[in-house]
Design an enzyme around this catalytic site. Sequence first.
Site, PDB file in Angstrom:
ATOM      1  N   ASP A 405       0.856  -1.188   0.000  1.00 39.28           N
ATOM      2  CA  ASP A 405       0.000   0.000   0.000  1.00 39.28           C
ATOM      3  C   ASP A 405       0.893   1.239   0.000  1.00 39.28           C
ATOM      4  OD1 ASP A 405      -2.257   1.571   0.184  1.00 39.28           O
ATOM      5  OD2 ASP A 405      -2.380   1.418   2.365  1.00 39.28           O
ATOM      6  N   GLU A 408       2.588   4.789  -4.136  1.00 32.78           N
ATOM      7  CA  GLU A 408       2.589   5.718  -5.294  1.00 32.78           C
ATOM      8  C   GLU A 408       3.952   6.404  -5.447  1.00 32.78           C
ATOM      9  OE1 GLU A 408       0.224   5.619  -2.901  1.00 32.78           O
ATOM     10  OE2 GLU A 408      -1.135   4.428  -4.122  1.00 32.78           O
ATOM     11  N   ASP A 482      -9.028   3.680  -1.944  1.00 32.14           N
ATOM     12  CA  ASP A 482      -9.979   4.111  -0.914  1.00 32.14           C
ATOM     13  C   ASP A 482     -11.287   4.625  -1.507  1.00 32.14           C
ATOM     14  OD1 ASP A 482      -8.035   3.351   0.800  1.00 32.14           O
ATOM     15  OD2 ASP A 482      -7.346   5.383   1.258  1.00 32.14           O
TER      16      ASP A 482
END
Length: 824
Positions: A405, A408, A482
Amino acid sequence: MESSEAIRPEKMGPLVMKETWNTPGSFVSWERSENIYIVRGERGGIVFVFLNDEMFRMKVFRNKVPDLTTTAAVLAESCVPHLFPVEENDGQLTFTTSAIRLIIEKTSLLLRVENMDGKVIMQQNLTSWSPRGASHAEYDMQPDSHFYGLGEKASFLDKRGERYTNWNTDVFAPHLPEIEALYESIPLLIHMHGALSYGLFLDNTGRSDFDMRSHGVAFTIGCSTGAYDIYFINGPEMKDVVKRYTSLTGRIALPPKWAIGYHQSRYSYMNQQEVLQLARTFREKNIPCDVIYLDIHYMDEYRVFTFDPVHFPEPDKMIAELRGLGVRIIPIVDPGVKKDPNYEVYKQGVLEKHFCRRLEGDIFFGEVWPGISAFPDFSDVRTAEWWGDLHKYYTDLGIQGIWNDMNEPAVFNESKTMDLDVMHFNNGRPVTHEEYHNLYGMMMSKATYEGLAEHMGGERPFVLTRAGYAGIQRYAAVWTGDNRSFWEHMAMAMPMVLNMGLSGLAFSGPDIGGFAHHTSAQLLVRWTQMGVFFPYCRNHSSIGTLRQEPWSFGEEVEGILREFIGLRYRWMPHLYNLFHEAEMTGLPVIRPLILEYPRDPHVTNLCDQFLLGENVLIAPVYRPDTEHRSVYLPEGLWIDYWDGEVHEGGRHILAAAPLRIMPMYVKAGTFVAEGPLKQYALEDTAESVIFHLYGAEARSGFFAAFTLYEDDGHSFSYKKGHYSEISVHAAGEEGGLRLGWTYTVREYAPRRDMLRFALCYPNFAAASVDGLPEVSLEQLEEGRTGWARNGKNGALIIQVNDAARGGELRIQAVRAEEELNRKE
Ligand code: GLC
């Protein structure tokens, strides 16, 4: 006294001069060097590399011919240059393959790709670049143009009229149609006009833009830094584009079966008792489940590769007990490594120079969950291997899956990510983060996948990632980040995941039930009904929201969820087969109707229903208090999965959908392979299989065929040939049907003695089945061979020994009316 500071340029107002963009100008010369074609214009040019008859690469250059290294997206073996004939005349340069002609107009270096009938597939009009290094090209758009792909984007399926940016971004704010960039960047655009489709893949890991909105008769593809390096991928069908794009960037690795089971997650299950209790509850309630996730609270103050000594004091015991229940855990691993000189991973990372730095040598620090953190530089093999090896900590505990997670990478600052001037060492070819950004997450998942595989003794690992770039499908499944417990987000998950599938990401799905905000009983039911048919199936919710485990809303809801999750498990052979197909061909597990029915004008933007594989149509209910919905059935006959009603396709029908029903239809003349209901995918029970044939007809011309792939579901031994493939077919004839099966490969022996066929809703009744006796359903259950009729849905059930390499049966038919007479 004032210094020169008083006249700093920014105090003098904005620059008035507009940047002039340059074009390559008109044609000057062309040359061939080692199967690479260089076309020079007055101010620059384009290098062409033909990969095969259907794909070529074109890389724009300004003053010097660029090198042809590729990014990690592209498989080196797919990028070998091939020689094709070139013809030159006064006005044009033409390259010809067996499928396409690439024509370059000398006056302007305009490019046109035509098929062998002279139809224009693609036209690239203007290629230009700015003095600051941005590049851009313009392509023809037709009145009937439709656009697909682009990976994980909000809004509807057809991207005509939209504009998107590729810049991996952590977006907790609600995912609205106007949001141009989310967590993943797949710069692949599929353009369909008329009967022609082709793809353009811009292999640029910096920021890129695709604009199908602003230019009327054209669309544009641009990038703000790095090379304009684009691949033309021919169709003519969209399926061809998807297959070819995935031959270039790779296909999913067949996941272990447990990874395609039902997964349960929450931010966070807070301690080991809670995790164990959760697993026990699934088993007590007979709700199948394969995986429980450990979100950030399992760690010691969010230090990756640790367990919290207070809340998770005995991870080994917890994992052993979970294994006994058939449940695996997947812990989260983020890239941010806590700055803490007493923390081994950090210390090693600094001492061995594994963290991203600026050119001047100082480590880049950013704030994430653990506080101030450093970020591994996965661009470098040395660091990737170090990171991969750290996973031995987890594999030693028996962990086989990791959740990546915040890769990015997300940073809690204004830009939401790493500073653009941070460097990536990139095995001696350093690049700035500005150029590298979109690759960061994928390289983390690659390091993770390879590290796990290294330490798992031949078992298949599973990695889930939030961020990625083209090619990520080779290493990880992707979830859509999300989302919120909004009906709108449930609806949006369909086009989002469908376009991800068209962009190579065959293994993806949203947080079922919604992550942020509070779910409701109905939303959870409807979302789960849909979600069990998505490739990736995980229920996940955020801290501070209503609980959404399957039993959170009372018995009625629990019962419905048990049914649907169970359905996923019963359909596991079928689903697994589709994953195998995705590994072999790149075609997605779930598909927009346009992929299978490209000539049907009703489905160009249809995305509130989808197909599982080719033949099962799923039409979720995605609004509250709704018990009916309109369903579009494409051409053919479709059989209602629930009541067997046969519907003529090519039209809309109104489907009844009380809460316990999600409309589903199987195309007549096709098979669905069903297995036993297991509580977890690798539960050590029989691997019985039933081939359900829908809508068999006793007439010549009726034909149905299907191939089922099977293997052990967890190891890599299938790569050495340990799998089986059984082909089944049914051919109608006057007064009956021939049903045959053949193992074309039988190097894996599933645990079963019998094979079963169920003819669902045939338009005839069976009078006899070759040499097989008519028996009762109970006798079939006891393992007798024979045939019987299932009173409930009238299906004809045939059971044969699974000992031989194959067999054939003839079913004698009586017409349904005769059958009635016989009974009377
Ligand atoms: C991010 C993830 C989410 C996770 C949370 C805490 O928001 O997208 O899935 O639960 O971080 O780790």
